[in-house]
Design an enzyme around this catalytic site. Sequence first.
Site, PDB file in Angstrom:
ATOM      1  N   LYS A   1       1.474  -5.573   6.426  1.00 57.48           N
ATOM      2  CA  LYS A   1       0.670  -5.496   5.213  1.00 57.48           C
ATOM      3  C   LYS A   1       1.496  -5.158   3.976  1.00 57.48           C
ATOM      4  O   LYS A   1       2.613  -4.657   4.062  1.00 57.48           O
ATOM      5  CB  LYS A   1      -0.496  -4.524   5.415  1.00 57.48           C
TER       6      LYS A   1
ATOM      7  N   ARG B   1      -3.863  -3.256  15.785  1.00 58.93           N
ATOM      8  CA  ARG B   1      -4.050  -4.695  15.567  1.00 58.93           C
ATOM      9  C   ARG B   1      -2.778  -5.242  14.934  1.00 58.93           C
ATOM     10  O   ARG B   1      -2.417  -4.844  13.817  1.00 58.93           O
ATOM     11  CB  ARG B   1      -5.264  -4.922  14.665  1.00 58.93           C
TER      12      ARG B   1
END
Length: 291
Positions: free
Chosen positions: A235, A269
């Site tokens: 991210k 995840r």
Amino acid sequence: MTPENLSPFPWGERTYIMGILNATPDSFSGDGLLSREDSVTLALRQAEDFLAHGADILDVGGESTRPGADTVGEVEEMERVLPVIKALRGSFPKAVISVDTYKAEVAWQALDLGADWVNDIWGFRADRDLAGVTAAHNAPVVLMHNRLKPGSAEVQARLGGHVLGVEYEDLIGDICDELQYSVSLALDAGIPDEHIILDPGIGFGKTVEQNLELLDRLDEIKALGYPLLVGPSRKSFIGYTLDLPPDERVEGTAAAVALSIDRGADIVRVHDVAVMSRVARMTDAIVRRQS
């Protein structure tokens, strides 16, 4: 769906790995399966690799959540995800398959085709019918915190999008309150406590500094009493911290995954399943030692 796929994992024994299958052309991480030919074949190949390297859950999504991405209608989203889910269920009958959607109709069709879980980035706040669909299928659900708003993120070509101006009176307190509201929507729809998993929403409506603080204080989210899923993989808060593009964030992701597990994460995840599975196993060996 098989009975074992509907039962909660034995939480606390180890960290579980959710592998990301992006049935999109525009994933921020560059791994969208629709950017290449024959997405179903590619998904099956990727899923086989994920399962061989430690994935416990396969998460299939058909709409990119990167800042600035176009929204996708439910028909187009179903055209992307349903063939993949159908093929995965046929090829891997014992695999736990999650559908990453906030749309009730997409979830209904996906669950009917063999998906086991729902992963809702809006925590039942975008489509209230989704709670009823999930309850009707007796499916576990991941409820994520999200304050992402149009225009709240700045996008740079190399590093991606980052949030600029979302304000919190009390970062962790506000996230906990909003997650508890999502939990109330789930319970009111008839979803049992044991089918609820919380995701604090790393990267969704939070600045780089807020994401770093949230990671450090995940134990306060875990104190709500539900299993915790954390998704820091590749991210932009990692990219902006290290000044690196998505394909060079594996070490930053590994650090975030290890810290998440130390702070109480039950599921991580990730895109890089083989590497992060090893990170999780090593971290588990340290933080989950039996006395």
